[in-house]
Design a protein around this motif. Structure first.
Motif: not given
Lengths: 199, 89
Positions: B13-30, B40-42, B47-49
């Protein structure tokens, strides 16, 4: 109710298979997965076809609420997975875990409803453009899945509190809830985060 | 709650939450400046999640092989299909 008074109903060995829940349930789950896969493709097509409109429309969505709802559903799935584990091992309080999952489902509905209300208050409707038509349709279909999922969780909760726990019912209900979770896990980045343009 | 978080599914669950935060970071121009690469990364992370949810929450590794293969195939086909659409169209 004590652990010793509970009975877990298992199917006879000949009828048992290595499938969580009822085998027929998986036909439905895969049909749903395929339909949603096509919908995911529609979103990517829209992004490619109308990148300016996609980016402009996407900027009206609240990413923070999308992240919140993702964590809420993941937490619900954690509770459900832990409840299945406890039912199988006949330990703990799976009913409390399932209540936690129900709370997560209700919170998702509340957050999504507030988000929709805010969007509609800004004068944005499903007929505003193709992006919002797709957004309202897909998040609406998913929201319906969440509400059905809450009903499934309540059925599981009722069963877990009864004297004869049906493991297959609990496993199948859990798989449906996880499906609701994983569909959102893909929908969220496609609608809220995916940047447009070929770069 | 602590017992749940200390279990293996709690760790995932912690891995999934961390991946969500990573996606948020990638998707908000950072994160990634090239839009198609970021998209592609998103998709890959999403799909890894899905794979993790199937493996660790749905318990598919202990299910019949055909069900495992069908789910894994779905995950790979959707990931490759969506990323392929980004570059082919």
């Amino acid at each position: 109710m004590t652990a010793t008074s509970e009975r877990i109903v298992r199917e006879p060995a000949a009828e048992r298979s290595g499938i969580p829940g009822e085998p027929g349930l998986w036909l439905f789950l895969f049909a749903d997965l395929v339909v949603f896969a096509l919908m995911f493709g529609v979103i990517v097509h829209l992004r490619n076809d109308q990148p300016v409109l996609f980016a402009e429309s996407q900027s009206h969505l609240n990413e923070s609420l999308g992240v919140l709802n993702t964590v809420v559903l993941l937490t619900g799935s954690l509770f459900v997975a832990a409840a299945v584990r406890d039912v199988r091992a006949r330990v703990g309080r799976p009913d409390r875990l399932l209540l936690g999952a129900v709370a997560c489902g209700v919170l998702f509905v509340v957050v999504k409803s507030a988000e929709w209300a805010s969007t509609l208050a800004d004068g944005i409707t499903p007929s505003t453009n193709d992006f919002f038509g797709t957004y309202f349709m897909l998040t609406g279909i998913h929201l319906l899945h969440v509400m059905i999922g809450i009903g499934v969780l309540l059925v599981m909760l009722h069963n877990v509190r009864s004297r004869e726990r049906r493991l297959r019912l609990v496993e199948g209900g859990a798989c449906y809830w996880h499906l609701v979770d994983l569909l959102w896990v893909v929908l969220f980045p496609l609608l809220y985060l995916m940047p447009a343009g070929s770069g | 709650m602590r017992a749940v978080l200390n279990s293996s599914i709690g760790a995932w669950w912690m891995v999934l939450v961390a991946a969500t935060v990573l996606s948020w970071w990638v998707g908000t121009d950072h994160g990634v400046s090239e839009p198609r690469l970021a998209a592609s990364l998103l998709i890959a992370v999403a799909l890894a999640k899905v794979w993790v949810i199937g493996s660790h929450f749905m318990e598919l590794p202990s299910a019949d092989t055909w069900l495992q293969r069908a789910f894994q195939s779905y995950t790979v086909i959707v990931a490759v299909g969506l990323i392929g659409m980004l570059y082919a169209l």
